[in-house]
Design a protein around this motif. Structure first.
Motif, PDB file in Angstrom:
ATOM      1  N   UNK A 154      40.769  45.462  37.736  1.00 61.56           N
ATOM      2  CA  UNK A 154      41.636  45.547  36.701  1.00 61.56           C
ATOM      3  C   UNK A 154      41.127  47.491  37.118  1.00 61.56           C
ATOM      4  N   UNK A 155      40.170  47.699  36.609  1.00 58.22           N
ATOM      5  CA  UNK A 155      39.530  48.878  36.621  1.00 58.22           C
ATOM      6  C   UNK A 155      39.231  50.001  37.700  1.00 58.22           C
ATOM      7  N   UNK A 156      39.434  48.902  38.612  1.00 58.46           N
ATOM      8  CA  UNK A 156      39.361  49.214  40.691  1.00 58.46           C
ATOM      9  C   UNK A 156      40.676  49.747  40.954  1.00 58.46           C
ATOM     10  N   UNK A 157      41.492  49.205  40.452  1.00 58.20           N
ATOM     11  CA  UNK A 157      42.771  49.286  40.816  1.00 58.20           C
ATOM     12  C   UNK A 157      43.602  51.078  40.262  1.00 58.20           C
ATOM     13  N   UNK A 158      42.690  50.755  38.740  1.00 51.87           N
ATOM     14  CA  UNK A 158      43.427  51.897  38.499  1.00 51.87           C
ATOM     15  C   UNK A 158      42.334  53.445  38.913  1.00 51.87           C
ATOM     16  N   UNK A 159      41.496  53.159  39.427  1.00 44.25           N
ATOM     17  CA  UNK A 159      40.720  54.067  40.546  1.00 44.25           C
ATOM     18  C   UNK A 159      41.001  54.523  41.800  1.00 44.25           C
ATOM     19  N   UNK A 160      42.346  53.520  42.555  1.00 45.25           N
ATOM     20  CA  UNK A 160      43.006  53.855  43.226  1.00 45.25           C
ATOM     21  C   UNK A 160      42.590  52.891  44.663  1.00 45.25           C
ATOM     22  N   UNK A 161      41.411  51.949  44.441  1.00 42.23           N
ATOM     23  CA  UNK A 161      40.796  50.940  45.047  1.00 42.23           C
ATOM     24  C   UNK A 161      41.588  49.911  44.778  1.00 42.23           C
ATOM     25  N   UNK A 162      41.171  48.584  45.977  1.00 45.36           N
ATOM     26  CA  UNK A 162      41.961  47.796  46.219  1.00 45.36           C
ATOM     27  C   UNK A 162      41.326  46.583  46.205  1.00 45.36           C
ATOM     28  N   UNK A 163      41.318  45.580  45.021  1.00 46.70           N
ATOM     29  CA  UNK A 163      40.536  44.375  45.368  1.00 46.70           C
ATOM     30  C   UNK A 163      40.866  43.446  46.676  1.00 46.70           C
ATOM     31  N   UNK A 164      40.261  42.689  47.059  1.00 44.33           N
ATOM     32  CA  UNK A 164      40.825  41.841  48.150  1.00 44.33           C
ATOM     33  C   UNK A 164      40.126  40.597  47.600  1.00 44.33           C
ATOM     34  N   UNK A 165      39.176  39.985  47.324  1.00 47.53           N
ATOM     35  CA  UNK A 165      38.441  38.752  47.205  1.00 47.53           C
ATOM     36  C   UNK A 165      37.616  39.447  46.335  1.00 47.53           C
ATOM     37  N   UNK A 166      37.053  37.966  45.490  1.00 48.37           N
ATOM     38  CA  UNK A 166      35.822  37.962  44.644  1.00 48.37           C
ATOM     39  C   UNK A 166      34.553  36.175  45.237  1.00 48.37           C
ATOM     40  N   UNK A 167      33.784  36.621  45.857  1.00 50.06           N
ATOM     41  CA  UNK A 167      33.378  35.766  45.180  1.00 50.06           C
ATOM     42  C   UNK A 167      32.139  35.761  44.695  1.00 50.06           C
ATOM     43  N   UNK A 168      32.002  34.664  44.217  1.00 45.84           N
ATOM     44  CA  UNK A 168      30.890  34.105  43.149  1.00 45.84           C
ATOM     45  C   UNK A 168      29.519  33.291  43.800  1.00 45.84           C
ATOM     46  N   UNK A 169      28.062  33.765  43.359  1.00 46.11           N
ATOM     47  CA  UNK A 169      26.931  33.102  44.046  1.00 46.11           C
ATOM     48  C   UNK A 169      26.233  32.805  42.716  1.00 46.11           C
TER      49      UNK A 169
END
Length: 64
Positions: free
Chosen positions: A22-37
């Motif tokens: 959500x905060x990345x979006x507010x900075x104009x960045x697009x969240x594409x996918x999440x990868x969790x190890x």
């Protein structure tokens, strides 16, 4: 986003992942996918996780 955590279950930090996206979006960045190890108790512990590495590789290839 790529996250590592010692916790064995990927959903334990789901709320934090959404918060970050959500905060990345507010900075104009697009969240594409999440990868969790998970179970990342030691440095380089993900190096031997072929399934995770394949997933990361394929994810990287899919970014256009």
């Amino acid at each position: 986003m790529v996250y590592t955590q010692a916790a064995p279950l990927p959903f334990l930090f789901k709320r934090y992942f959404k918060y970050t996206a959500k905060h990345l979006k507010g900075m104009g960045l697009e969240h594409y996918k999440t990868l969790i190890a998970t179970k990342a108790f030691e440095r380089n512990s993900s190096k031997s996780n072929k399934k995770l590495l394949d997933k990361a590789y394929n994810l990287g290839k899919s970014i256009k």
